[in-house]
Design a protein around this motif. Sequence first.
Motif, PDB file in Angstrom:
ATOM      1  N   ALA A   9       0.838  -1.201   0.000  1.00 58.29           N
ATOM      2  CA  ALA A   9       0.000   0.000   0.000  1.00 58.29           C
ATOM      3  C   ALA A   9       0.872   1.250   0.000  1.00 58.29           C
ATOM      4  CB  ALA A   9      -0.914  -0.012   1.224  1.00 58.29           C
ATOM      5  N   ALA A  10       1.939   1.218   0.799  1.00 55.67           N
ATOM      6  CA  ALA A  10       2.845   2.367   0.845  1.00 55.67           C
ATOM      7  C   ALA A  10       3.513   2.577  -0.504  1.00 55.67           C
ATOM      8  CB  ALA A  10       3.894   2.142   1.931  1.00 55.67           C
ATOM      9  N   LEU A  11       3.921   1.452  -1.114  1.00 57.05           N
ATOM     10  CA  LEU A  11       4.581   1.541  -2.424  1.00 57.05           C
ATOM     11  C   LEU A  11       3.642   2.155  -3.456  1.00 57.05           C
ATOM     12  CD1 LEU A  11       7.033   0.540  -4.242  1.00 57.05           C
ATOM     13  CD2 LEU A  11       5.524  -1.343  -4.817  1.00 57.05           C
ATOM     14  N   LEU A  12       2.367   1.743  -3.403  1.00 56.02           N
ATOM     15  CA  LEU A  12       1.423   2.217  -4.412  1.00 56.02           C
ATOM     16  C   LEU A  12       1.092   3.692  -4.232  1.00 56.02           C
ATOM     17  CD1 LEU A  12      -0.917  -0.866  -4.649  1.00 56.02           C
ATOM     18  CD2 LEU A  12       0.665  -0.037  -6.373  1.00 56.02           C
ATOM     19  N   ARG A  13       1.179   4.176  -2.972  1.00 56.85           N
ATOM     20  CA  ARG A  13       0.922   5.586  -2.732  1.00 56.85           C
ATOM     21  C   ARG A  13       2.112   6.450  -3.126  1.00 56.85           C
ATOM     22  NH1 ARG A  13      -2.815   7.460   1.276  1.00 56.85           N
ATOM     23  NH2 ARG A  13      -4.473   5.935   1.468  1.00 56.85           N
ATOM     24  N   SER A  14       3.289   5.842  -3.138  1.00 61.91           N
ATOM     25  CA  SER A  14       4.491   6.614  -3.436  1.00 61.91           C
ATOM     26  C   SER A  14       4.529   6.960  -4.921  1.00 61.91           C
ATOM     27  CB  SER A  14       5.714   5.773  -3.068  1.00 61.91           C
ATOM     28  OG  SER A  14       5.871   4.760  -4.031  1.00 61.91           O
ATOM     29  N   PRO A  15       5.435   7.830  -5.324  1.00 60.68           N
ATOM     30  CA  PRO A  15       5.579   8.152  -6.755  1.00 60.68           C
ATOM     31  C   PRO A  15       5.793   6.902  -7.605  1.00 60.68           C
ATOM     32  CG  PRO A  15       6.874   9.648  -5.424  1.00 60.68           C
ATOM     33  CD  PRO A  15       6.319   8.636  -4.484  1.00 60.68           C
ATOM     34  N   GLY A  28       4.347   4.033  -7.268  1.00 58.44           N
ATOM     35  CA  GLY A  28       3.034   3.476  -7.575  1.00 58.44           C
ATOM     36  C   GLY A  28       2.384   4.217  -8.723  1.00 58.44           C
ATOM     37  N   LYS A  29       2.494   5.540  -8.678  1.00 59.22           N
ATOM     38  CA  LYS A  29       1.922   6.360  -9.763  1.00 59.22           C
ATOM     39  C   LYS A  29       2.607   6.040 -11.085  1.00 59.22           C
ATOM     40  CE  LYS A  29      -0.542   8.871  -6.813  1.00 59.22           C
ATOM     41  NZ  LYS A  29      -0.780   7.753  -5.885  1.00 59.22           N
ATOM     42  N   ALA A  30       3.923   5.815 -11.002  1.00 60.78           N
ATOM     43  CA  ALA A  30       4.664   5.511 -12.229  1.00 60.78           C
ATOM     44  C   ALA A  30       4.193   4.185 -12.820  1.00 60.78           C
ATOM     45  CB  ALA A  30       6.166   5.455 -11.938  1.00 60.78           C
ATOM     46  N   PHE A  31       3.907   3.210 -11.934  1.00 60.21           N
ATOM     47  CA  PHE A  31       3.425   1.911 -12.426  1.00 60.21           C
ATOM     48  C   PHE A  31       2.105   2.067 -13.169  1.00 60.21           C
ATOM     49  CE2 PHE A  31       5.946  -0.241  -8.896  1.00 60.21           C
ATOM     50  CZ  PHE A  31       6.913  -0.681  -9.768  1.00 60.21           C
ATOM     51  N   LEU A  69       6.425  11.667 -20.288  1.00 63.60           N
ATOM     52  CA  LEU A  69       6.359  12.442 -19.055  1.00 63.60           C
ATOM     53  C   LEU A  69       7.571  12.202 -18.168  1.00 63.60           C
ATOM     54  CD1 LEU A  69       2.597  12.080 -18.144  1.00 63.60           C
ATOM     55  CD2 LEU A  69       3.770  14.113 -18.948  1.00 63.60           C
ATOM     56  N   GLY A  70       8.510  11.432 -18.684  1.00 62.44           N
ATOM     57  CA  GLY A  70       9.750  11.255 -17.944  1.00 62.44           C
ATOM     58  C   GLY A  70       9.786  10.031 -17.056  1.00 62.44           C
ATOM     59  N   VAL A  71       8.818   9.123 -17.198  1.00 60.85           N
ATOM     60  CA  VAL A  71       8.901   7.867 -16.454  1.00 60.85           C
ATOM     61  C   VAL A  71       9.858   6.944 -17.194  1.00 60.85           C
ATOM     62  CG1 VAL A  71       7.624   5.838 -15.708  1.00 60.85           C
ATOM     63  CG2 VAL A  71       6.562   8.073 -15.573  1.00 60.85           C
ATOM     64  N   ASP A  72      10.825   6.411 -16.469  1.00 55.49           N
ATOM     65  CA  ASP A  72      11.786   5.515 -17.104  1.00 55.49           C
ATOM     66  C   ASP A  72      11.134   4.146 -17.286  1.00 55.49           C
ATOM     67  OD1 ASP A  72      13.817   4.032 -17.994  1.00 55.49           O
ATOM     68  OD2 ASP A  72      15.174   4.398 -16.309  1.00 55.49           O
ATOM     69  N   TYR A  91      10.947   0.785 -14.601  1.00 54.42           N
ATOM     70  CA  TYR A  91       9.695   0.441 -13.944  1.00 54.42           C
ATOM     71  C   TYR A  91       9.122  -0.884 -14.436  1.00 54.42           C
ATOM     72  CZ  TYR A  91       9.662   4.653 -11.243  1.00 54.42           C
ATOM     73  OH  TYR A  91      10.002   5.613 -10.328  1.00 54.42           O
ATOM     74  N   THR A  92       9.336  -1.198 -15.707  1.00 58.60           N
ATOM     75  CA  THR A  92       8.894  -2.508 -16.194  1.00 58.60           C
ATOM     76  C   THR A  92       9.630  -3.610 -15.438  1.00 58.60           C
ATOM     77  OG1 THR A  92       8.579  -1.541 -18.364  1.00 58.60           O
ATOM     78  CG2 THR A  92       8.584  -3.923 -18.241  1.00 58.60           C
TER      79      THR A  92
END
Lengths: 291, 341
Positions: B172-178, B180-183, B196-199, B203-204
């Motif tokens: 849950a913490a991971l998903l709330r962090s940036p 999580g948003k990147a995923f 938008l600059g997501v690597d 992340y994959t």
Amino acid sequence: MTDFLQLFFSGLSTGAIYALAALGFTLLWQASGTINFAQGEFVMLPAFMMLAFMNMGAPILVSFALSVVLAVIVLGWLFKRGLVDPLFKYGMMPIVVATIGLSIAMRNGVRAGFSAEAHPFPSLFPDKLFNIAGVTITMADLGTFAFALVLVLITQAFIAKTVTGRAMQAVAQNTESASVLGINVPRMIFYTFAINAVLAVAAAMLVTPTYLAKFDMGESLGTKAFFAAIIGGFNNSRGALLGGLIVGVCENLAAAYISPAYKDAVALVIFMVVILFKPQGLLGKKVERKV
Amino acid sequence: MKKSTLIISLVSALLLLIVPNFLKNYGIYLLTTWLVFIIATMGLNLTVGYAGQKSLGQAAFFGIGAYTVAILMKAGISFWIGLPAAALMCFVLGVILGFPALRVQTIYLAFATLGFNTAVWLVMRNEEWLTGGTFGINNIARPGLFGYSLEGNLPYYYFVLGVTVILALLLAALLRSPWGKAFTALRDNPIRAESLGVDIRTYTLLSFAIGAVYAGIAGALFASLVQFIEPAPFTVAASIMMYLMVVVGGPGYFLGPVIGSAVGVLLPEWLRFAQAWYLFIFGAAVVLLMIWLPDGLLSIPERLRARRLAKEASAARQASGLAAQQAQTAKPREVQPGEAA
């Protein structure tokens, strides 16, 4: 050398069956973007249909014809109307899971309703051996190969040469333009499903004499056919033929020369290598990414 | 947190703590299995539901986790070293499995991961010197914790429950962090995410690796739970089952794995009354469930809300239409000041 040829030729007939099942995949994928995880069971069920008709006393060809009709209704029409049509718009994930559920239901339905044992199945071809330059080929191997090859080629000719086939291709490539051009899209998609059902019955008739009719026979057949379809190119029907033959032959050779324990890994290794260098498969076309 | 959510979570927490005390061994075993599968499918939900990578190889990591712990424990190494070792092993292999995902997507990726699963399974079955082959590895001990033995079924259940809660909070913490948003950005539109600059690369790979770690930990717990492992629970079919659990529960819903694992682990047991037909019913139920709820069971509240909103909107439309009609029939429309000019 004779050994090699021997293995090569018997591999071809297995490969031709993989090709038949793989062709079903590529057809459904092209026409409707559907991956049918129950494809192996789509071969298993007609085997039992034919068995049931034969138990009632029908000769093999009559039960084949009856099974074709039944399969087109159940595996073609019902499958399309009941499962694919309602789920089509939700993308790949629900269809994949629904066909997985379908395969579980079919496999266990046959086990519970018919039998868990393996049933012998008569061969279409007489028990005869050919001897060509030291290589022994059974009539069954030869017949299976020829029959499967002819079916694949007929299907292809139908898709490439006839008006209906071309309309089906148009639907596969661009559904919207096809309907603007006055093509009856749902009907074309149904044709694809019907052809898939017919090919499945044919595959059942060819594969069951060697592998026996068993409720879980679809499992390994389905996986091999998947790999074959991808190796050849998922969006190309000729690819299914090539992929099937490659998998069949390599598997046979690997079982003899490397290790029978890792026979099932052969399709996998070829698949990995192909996907590494040509993700779209040997004969596949590249699909552009959409933003 | 809303009041209703709070009440529901309190009640379920109480149930999870109290109910096992009234169950026989088999019931406790089933509940523990359910928890183990929640952990494994939580990881898969991250990979599939949040990051949008079609992975059909989760059971391979499940197996790698189980075998790592079992082999290390047979060598006399403690469970508490085996568990992180299993997690690390799965992380590394998860990164490696992520690489095909950089080249291929959707169904091709599904098959690449499925192939990976087959390969791992073949090694488990054929490399007898390491894995015991089809004979498997038996007498896997259960660990102790702070001097307490977890040998009994009930203590082991509470231990697994604790691990599940900790891992759920971490996720849950991971998903709330940036991150999580990147995923989710990666899932919704990879190309836009990239712009938008997501690597995408990182992340994959991470989505596979973290998902794999969860499966690895689940596998380690599973090995200790059943105390005997062989290749059968780690086949492609098991991976497909886990994928099914995620989608049936609701991919991209945090609690999806909880519901999905219940469908995958507990529902077949409830259906046992149908005897030989129980798996047929299970398969048919999955098909119907998908047709009815393509977004999974947890999409029910959203559906109800959408329906209520639609109903309210149409009622409002009708009311306003009626009001307008009445206004028109009652009296001729007055000229608003400023309108004429």
